[in-house]
Every structure is written in structure tokens, then in C-alpha cells.
Design a protein around this motif. Structure first.
Motif, PDB file in Angstrom:
ATOM      1  N   ARG A  44      -0.322 -13.024  -1.159  1.00 54.93           N
ATOM      2  CA  ARG A  44       0.896 -13.696  -0.708  1.00 54.93           C
ATOM      3  C   ARG A  44       1.798 -12.737   0.053  1.00 54.93           C
ATOM      4  O   ARG A  44       2.507 -13.129   0.980  1.00 54.93           O
ATOM      5  CB  ARG A  44       1.659 -14.272  -1.911  1.00 54.93           C
ATOM      6  N   ALA A  45       1.775 -11.456  -0.325  1.00 49.44           N
ATOM      7  CA  ALA A  45       2.611 -10.450   0.341  1.00 49.44           C
ATOM      8  C   ALA A  45       1.911  -9.832   1.546  1.00 49.44           C
ATOM      9  O   ALA A  45       2.539  -9.561   2.569  1.00 49.44           O
ATOM     10  CB  ALA A  45       3.011  -9.353  -0.655  1.00 49.44           C
ATOM     11  N   VAL A  46       0.603  -9.569   1.424  1.00 46.92           N
ATOM     12  CA  VAL A  46      -0.193  -8.974   2.516  1.00 46.92           C
ATOM     13  C   VAL A  46      -1.394  -9.894   2.731  1.00 46.92           C
ATOM     14  O   VAL A  46      -2.420  -9.757   2.064  1.00 46.92           O
ATOM     15  CB  VAL A  46      -0.652  -7.545   2.165  1.00 46.92           C
ATOM     16  N   PRO A  47      -1.289 -10.836   3.649  1.00 48.13           N
ATOM     17  CA  PRO A  47      -2.325 -11.874   3.766  1.00 48.13           C
ATOM     18  C   PRO A  47      -3.700 -11.348   4.151  1.00 48.13           C
ATOM     19  O   PRO A  47      -4.708 -11.803   3.607  1.00 48.13           O
ATOM     20  CB  PRO A  47      -1.767 -12.803   4.853  1.00 48.13           C
ATOM     21  N   HIS A  48      -3.766 -10.403   5.089  1.00 46.30           N
ATOM     22  CA  HIS A  48      -5.053  -9.968   5.612  1.00 46.30           C
ATOM     23  C   HIS A  48      -5.175  -8.449   5.476  1.00 46.30           C
ATOM     24  O   HIS A  48      -4.188  -7.726   5.621  1.00 46.30           O
ATOM     25  CB  HIS A  48      -5.201 -10.371   7.079  1.00 46.30           C
ATOM     26  N   GLU A  49      -6.404  -7.993   5.237  1.00 43.20           N
ATOM     27  CA  GLU A  49      -6.604  -6.567   4.974  1.00 43.20           C
ATOM     28  C   GLU A  49      -7.888  -6.083   5.630  1.00 43.20           C
ATOM     29  O   GLU A  49      -8.884  -6.814   5.735  1.00 43.20           O
ATOM     30  CB  GLU A  49      -6.657  -6.314   3.469  1.00 43.20           C
ATOM     31  N   LEU A  50      -7.853  -4.824   6.054  1.00 44.47           N
ATOM     32  CA  LEU A  50      -9.018  -4.140   6.615  1.00 44.47           C
ATOM     33  C   LEU A  50      -9.432  -3.025   5.670  1.00 44.47           C
ATOM     34  O   LEU A  50      -8.606  -2.191   5.289  1.00 44.47           O
ATOM     35  CB  LEU A  50      -8.681  -3.566   7.996  1.00 44.47           C
ATOM     36  N   VAL A  51     -10.701  -2.992   5.289  1.00 40.70           N
ATOM     37  CA  VAL A  51     -11.243  -1.981   4.379  1.00 40.70           C
ATOM     38  C   VAL A  51     -12.338  -1.220   5.120  1.00 40.70           C
ATOM     39  O   VAL A  51     -13.370  -1.794   5.466  1.00 40.70           O
ATOM     40  CB  VAL A  51     -11.809  -2.618   3.090  1.00 40.70           C
ATOM     41  N   LEU A  52     -12.099   0.072   5.377  1.00 39.14           N
ATOM     42  CA  LEU A  52     -13.067   0.893   6.087  1.00 39.14           C
ATOM     43  C   LEU A  52     -13.630   1.961   5.155  1.00 39.14           C
ATOM     44  O   LEU A  52     -12.958   2.419   4.239  1.00 39.14           O
ATOM     45  CB  LEU A  52     -12.420   1.573   7.297  1.00 39.14           C
ATOM     46  N   GLY A  53     -14.864   2.379   5.434  1.00 43.40           N
ATOM     47  CA  GLY A  53     -15.472   3.442   4.644  1.00 43.40           C
ATOM     48  C   GLY A  53     -16.917   3.660   5.059  1.00 43.40           C
ATOM     49  O   GLY A  53     -17.617   2.711   5.435  1.00 43.40           O
TER      50      GLY A  53
ATOM     51  N   SER B  50     -19.250   5.402   0.182  1.00 40.32           N
ATOM     52  CA  SER B  50     -17.866   5.838  -0.002  1.00 40.32           C
ATOM     53  C   SER B  50     -17.140   5.061  -1.093  1.00 40.32           C
ATOM     54  O   SER B  50     -16.048   5.452  -1.506  1.00 40.32           O
ATOM     55  CB  SER B  50     -17.093   5.699   1.315  1.00 40.32           C
ATOM     56  N   GLY B  51     -17.723   3.966  -1.567  1.00 42.05           N
ATOM     57  CA  GLY B  51     -17.070   3.150  -2.588  1.00 42.05           C
ATOM     58  C   GLY B  51     -16.495   1.860  -2.056  1.00 42.05           C
ATOM     59  O   GLY B  51     -15.832   1.130  -2.796  1.00 42.05           O
ATOM     60  N   LYS B  52     -16.768   1.556  -0.815  1.00 45.35           N
ATOM     61  CA  LYS B  52     -16.251   0.319  -0.206  1.00 45.35           C
ATOM     62  C   LYS B  52     -16.789  -0.921  -0.929  1.00 45.35           C
ATOM     63  O   LYS B  52     -16.056  -1.879  -1.191  1.00 45.35           O
ATOM     64  CB  LYS B  52     -16.629   0.315   1.270  1.00 45.35           C
ATOM     65  N   SER B  53     -18.072  -0.906  -1.266  1.00 45.86           N
ATOM     66  CA  SER B  53     -18.675  -2.039  -1.963  1.00 45.86           C
ATOM     67  C   SER B  53     -18.090  -2.209  -3.369  1.00 45.86           C
ATOM     68  O   SER B  53     -17.944  -3.329  -3.856  1.00 45.86           O
ATOM     69  CB  SER B  53     -20.195  -1.856  -2.045  1.00 45.86           C
TER      70      SER B  53
ATOM     71  N   GLY C 183     -15.842  -2.758   6.863  1.00 45.84           N
ATOM     72  CA  GLY C 183     -16.742  -2.164   7.839  1.00 45.84           C
ATOM     73  C   GLY C 183     -16.709  -0.656   7.775  1.00 45.84           C
ATOM     74  O   GLY C 183     -15.925  -0.066   7.028  1.00 45.84           O
ATOM     75  N   GLN C 184     -17.584  -0.025   8.557  1.00 47.12           N
ATOM     76  CA  GLN C 184     -17.612   1.436   8.637  1.00 47.12           C
ATOM     77  C   GLN C 184     -16.719   1.951   9.753  1.00 47.12           C
ATOM     78  O   GLN C 184     -16.110   3.001   9.629  1.00 47.12           O
ATOM     79  CB  GLN C 184     -19.052   1.920   8.851  1.00 47.12           C
TER      80      GLN C 184
ATOM     81  N   SER D 198      -2.632  -6.467   8.336  1.00 44.76           N
ATOM     82  CA  SER D 198      -1.522  -5.588   7.958  1.00 44.76           C
ATOM     83  C   SER D 198      -1.849  -4.683   6.788  1.00 44.76           C
ATOM     84  O   SER D 198      -1.277  -3.604   6.645  1.00 44.76           O
ATOM     85  CB  SER D 198      -0.282  -6.423   7.642  1.00 44.76           C
ATOM     86  N   GLY D 199      -2.759  -5.069   5.921  1.00 45.01           N
ATOM     87  CA  GLY D 199      -3.181  -4.206   4.828  1.00 45.01           C
ATOM     88  C   GLY D 199      -4.322  -3.307   5.264  1.00 45.01           C
ATOM     89  O   GLY D 199      -5.242  -3.755   5.956  1.00 45.01           O
ATOM     90  N   ARG D 200      -4.278  -2.034   4.882  1.00 42.44           N
ATOM     91  CA  ARG D 200      -5.321  -1.091   5.283  1.00 42.44           C
ATOM     92  C   ARG D 200      -5.766  -0.250   4.080  1.00 42.44           C
ATOM     93  O   ARG D 200      -4.931   0.305   3.362  1.00 42.44           O
ATOM     94  CB  ARG D 200      -4.806  -0.147   6.376  1.00 42.44           C
ATOM     95  N   VAL D 201      -7.071  -0.169   3.904  1.00 48.02           N
ATOM     96  CA  VAL D 201      -7.668   0.692   2.874  1.00 48.02           C
ATOM     97  C   VAL D 201      -8.747   1.511   3.544  1.00 48.02           C
ATOM     98  O   VAL D 201      -9.684   0.953   4.126  1.00 48.02           O
ATOM     99  CB  VAL D 201      -8.250  -0.127   1.705  1.00 48.02           C
ATOM    100  N   CYS D 202      -8.635   2.834   3.468  1.00 45.12           N
ATOM    101  CA  CYS D 202      -9.587   3.720   4.126  1.00 45.12           C
ATOM    102  C   CYS D 202     -10.257   4.607   3.084  1.00 45.12           C
ATOM    103  O   CYS D 202      -9.614   5.468   2.479  1.00 45.12           O
ATOM    104  CB  CYS D 202      -8.890   4.573   5.185  1.00 45.12           C
ATOM    105  N   HIS D 203     -11.554   4.407   2.869  1.00 42.36           N
ATOM    106  CA  HIS D 203     -12.351   5.286   2.023  1.00 42.36           C
ATOM    107  C   HIS D 203     -12.818   6.494   2.841  1.00 42.36           C
ATOM    108  O   HIS D 203     -12.355   6.701   3.953  1.00 42.36           O
ATOM    109  CB  HIS D 203     -13.540   4.528   1.451  1.00 42.36           C
ATOM    110  N   ARG D 204     -13.712   7.278   2.289  1.00 44.06           N
ATOM    111  CA  ARG D 204     -14.229   8.432   3.022  1.00 44.06           C
ATOM    112  C   ARG D 204     -14.908   7.963   4.299  1.00 44.06           C
ATOM    113  O   ARG D 204     -15.710   7.021   4.290  1.00 44.06           O
ATOM    114  CB  ARG D 204     -15.228   9.192   2.148  1.00 44.06           C
TER     115      ARG D 204
END
Length: 436
Positions: free
Chosen positions: A177-186, A190-193, A334-335, A353-359
Motif C-alpha cells: 500500500r505504501a510502495v506499490p511496485h518494487e525492483l529486486v536485482l541480484g 545472491s539470495g534473490k530467490s 532480475g540480474q 519506487s521500491g528497490r532491493v539490490c543483492h550482490r
């Protein structure tokens, strides 16, 4: 005889020291509760005033206080540190509140966090602004990200999933509700899964429609098929699924228009309300779309595939721009995710707007994830070691960032959770042909 007693006492002392050193390395939580906590409390109470003075966090006392000191004690009037509140021990550290003196600001205390850490012998010190004039110091006694243990009490709720542990020992809650969409890279391994696995199982227990696109033949998302309402395992299926989601979004806008009396000719872009303003009996269930390895949707080899790619990218951009009000949220993994993927990649990334970056394998990949919202976090993402899978840097559009780590969860446990919660999947007739 005396020599034997002395040797025995010395041996006992050495054993105690060795045991404490072993516990500090192997069982840091137990060491903190038994040894580290009492020692840090004593250090803090004994050196509080002098430490604050050395850090430049003291101010001149008021005239009334200075006069009272001179009259009653005839001592030298010294600078006054911030007023300290009650020390509250936790399983991972300490918490205390400081009332700032006039002229001070939270940034002054935050700038001295590293000095306070060394002075009081803790792993880290974090500063949080509570209200005007009051800050909270969170002292962490050991590296909580080395072995993740989620807090016992976490405020959850619909579309709020505690998915990882922050470096300050608080939970990282994914709030759609606060951050509707997010990108997860790694990068690979790296632990993305694992992040995706924890997120899926957290949402599985809620009345939320889960949709997956996994162009690796479904190897990542297929184990959760029992809870998924739709699953596409190749670009062809994804090209047929995305228009259905866009049509579902348009139908929800029509529902909002009909309920709130908005003219039918009003463009979707001009509607500012959302499904949460509808009565609960008429409100459609929220939809979360998971895309694993988003680059597979962009890669092409023929002219025909290029046309299909452009259509899919356009539909994803529409969902990212307009989906929030219709209760449709995106979780894209994605990588790498940069302009080299093709037309529309940068525009789509700007909506996440949300971002999570693994190794990651290079600095450019970290900049793709964090460079446009939290540039200072890029260095932290590049410093993640390969032997710490699940460790990531999370940033937000305010420029703030922190390190997080996802707790380990086996694929079998995650799949079992999805099977047990399969009956909670809301019914969306439009997605029935894509149900796995």
C-alpha cells in the motif's frame, strides 16, 4: 598447596575467558544477554556525560542552572549533555531516548554514531527521530545479519509482509500500500530467490491474488503453483497473460467510476481514487504480479519477437503507471535491468519506487538498482560478500537506505505453505485459463 590453588584459580579464569570468547563468536545472542548487555550498560552510565562532551553533543547550561550550581556547590559550571531517558534492554541491544538541548538536531547525534559505538563497546548505533526534540538511540550488541532471527512481534496486515531483518534489528516489512511496485536485482546465488520465496509465502496466507511470470520454464515459481491464480512459463504465455491483467485493471476502473459517479468518458489517468474506497462487499481482491528474470521478456532474436516484446513492455508500463489504484502491484526480479535491454526498460524501471539490490557482478548493476534514488547506497551494494547470500541493500525514494538479510527458508517448506493456503486464493474468472 598454595601454588596448586593459585594454578587452579588461574586455570578457571582462563577457561571462563575462553568460554566467553567462544560464546561471543558462536552464540552472539547468548553472549550479549549474559555478558555484553551488563558491560555495555555500565559503560554507558559511567561515561555518558564525558562521551557526549567528547562528541560535541553538550551545550552551555541555562543561566538559572549555572547560578544554582555556583551557589550550592561552588563547582565549575560544565556543559550539559542531552537529557537521557530510561535504558531499555532488548534481545539484540539497548534502546534509550535523548531529549535534545536547544540548538541541537538529530543529524548532530547521527554524525557521532560511530564514536558512540566505540565508546560503549557495541556493534552499531542507529539514530531515529521520534518527535521534535527527541531522538531514539538503538544500540545493537552484535551483528544481527550474520544469523537472522526475525523479531517476535511484527505489525503485519493486508499486503504487509515482514520479509527480512534490517541491520538495526528491526523487521523490513514489504508494504504494497505504501510502495506499490518494487525492483529486486541480484546475481546468481545472491539470495534473490530466497527473498521472493519469503515474500510469496507471506502473501499466501492473505486474500491476495498471486500471479507469476517465470520464463525459465517455471523452475522458480512452479513449486508455488498451488497458490498461484495464474502462471506463465515462457514469453508466449506472458504475452497472452499481460493483456488479461490490463483488461482486469480497466474493468476495475469502470467499477470505481460506476460506484463514485465518475463520468464514463473520464480517462483512467484522471481518476485519483482507488479500490480501497469501495465497500468491502464490492471491492475486488488485490493482485500481486511476480516476474522472475524480467530480462527474458526483453530479449529477442527475430522481427516478430520484437513486436511481441514491445507490446509486453507497453502493457507492463501501463500496469506500473495505473495499476496501484486498481489494486494491482508488481514485484519484478532480475540480474540486470538497464537501457541495454531495449526500448521501454528505463521507463518501466522509473515506475518501480521500491528497490532491493543483492550482490551484483559489477557497479553498473548496483547503479541500475539504486543510483537514481539512493546514490550513497551503491557502495554498500558493491561491498556485499559472496559468502553472505540473502544480504541486500534496500533503498527508497526518500534517499534513505539500509542493509537487510532474508531468513533462510527451504523450498519444501515454502511449497508446503502454498499448498496449505491454496483455498485462500480469490477467484478471478479472467485468470482461470492461466491457472497452473
Amino acid at each position: 598447596m598454595t601454588d596448586l590453588v593459585t594454578l587452579a584459580e588461574l586455570g578457571g579464569s582462563l577457561a571462563a575467558i575462553g568460554g566467553a570468547a567462544y560464546a561471543r563468536h558462536a552464540h552472539p545472542a547468548a553472549y550479549w544477554s549474559t555478558v555484553g548487555l551488563p558491560v555495555s550498560v555500565v559503560r554507558l552510565m559511567a561515561s555518558y556525560s564525558s562521551t557526549m562532551d567528547a562528541c560535541g553533543l553538550t551545550v552551555a547550561p541555562s543561566r538559572l542552572r549555572a547560578l544554582a550550581v555556583k551557589v550550592t556547590t561552588r563547582r565549575e559550571v560544565r556543559p550539559v549533555p542531552p537529557r537521557r531517558g530510561m535504558i531499555r534492554p532488548t534481545t539484540t541491544g539497548l534502546r534509550l531516548r535523548l531529549r535534545l538541548a536547544p540548538g541541537q538536531e538529530p543529524a548532530d547525534v547521527a554524525a557521532s554514531a560511530e564514536r558512540l559505538r566505540h565508546a560503549w563497546g557495541v556493534h552499531a548505533v542507529y539514530v531515529r527521530d521520534v518527535k521534535p526534540g527527541v531522538v531514539e538511540l538503538r544500540l545493537v550488541g552484535f551483528d544481527v545479519l550474520r544469523k537472522v532471527r526475525m523479531p517476535r512481534r511484527i505489525d503485519g496486515g493486508l499486503l504487509r509482509v515482514p520479509v527480512a531483518l534490517r541491520q538495526d534489528a528491526t523487521a523490513f516489512v514489504r508494504d504494497y500500500r505504501a510502495v506499490p511496485h518494487e525492483l529486486v536485482l541480484g546475481a546468481t546465488l545472491s539470495g534473490k530467490s530466497m527473498f521472493l520465496r519469503n515474500l510469496l509465502t507471506g502473501l499466501a496466507a492473505q486474500p491476495v491474488v498471486l500471479v507469476g511470470i517465470d520464463c525459465k520454464r517455471g523452475v522458480e515459481l512452479a513449486p508455488f503453483a498451488a497458490r498461484l491464480s495464474a502462471l506463465a512459463t515462457d514469453p508466449g504465455e506472458a504475452a497472452r497473460l499481460l493483456p488479461v491483467l490490463v483488461k482486469e485493471m480497466e474493468d476495475r476502473y469502470d467499477l470505481i467510476k460506476a460506484r463514485q459517479g465518475i463520468a464514463p468518458c473520464t480517462p483512467d489517468e484522471s481518476i485519483t481514487s482507488d479500490i480501497w474506497g469501495l465497500p468491502e462487499s464490492q471491492r475486488p481482491a488485490p493482485i500481486v504480479l511476480f516476474i522472475d528474470e524480467v530480462a527474458e521478456l526483453f530479449l529477442i532474436s527475430t522481427r516478430k519477437e520484437e513486436e511481441r516484446r514491445d507490446e509486453m513492455v507497453t502493457q507492463l508500463i501501463r500496469l506500473a503507471q495505473l495499476g496501484r489504484a486498481a489494486g494491482i502491484y508488481l514485484e519484478i526480479c532480475g540480474q540486470r535491468f538497464g537501457a541495454e535491454l531495449g526500448k521501454g526498460a528505463t521507463m518501466l524501471r522509473a515506475q518501480l519506487s521500491g528497490r532491493v539490490c543483492h550482490r551484483v557482478n559489477d557497479e553498473a548493476s548496483a547503479k541500475m538498482a539504486l543510483g537514481d534514488i539512493a546514490p550513497e547506497a551503491v557502495g554498500g551494494a558493491c561491498a556485499i560478500a559472496a559468502e553472505l547470500p540473502g544480504l541486500a541493500v534496500v533503498g527508497d525514494t526518500s534517499g534513505g537506505w539500509s542493509r537487510i538479510r532474508t531468513p533462510y527458508m527451504t523450498l519444501a517448506d515454502a511449497a508446503a505453505t502454498c499448498r496449505e493456503t491454496a483455498h485462500l486464493a480469490p477467484d478471478v474468472p479472467a485468470l482461470t485459463p492461466f491457472r497452473p
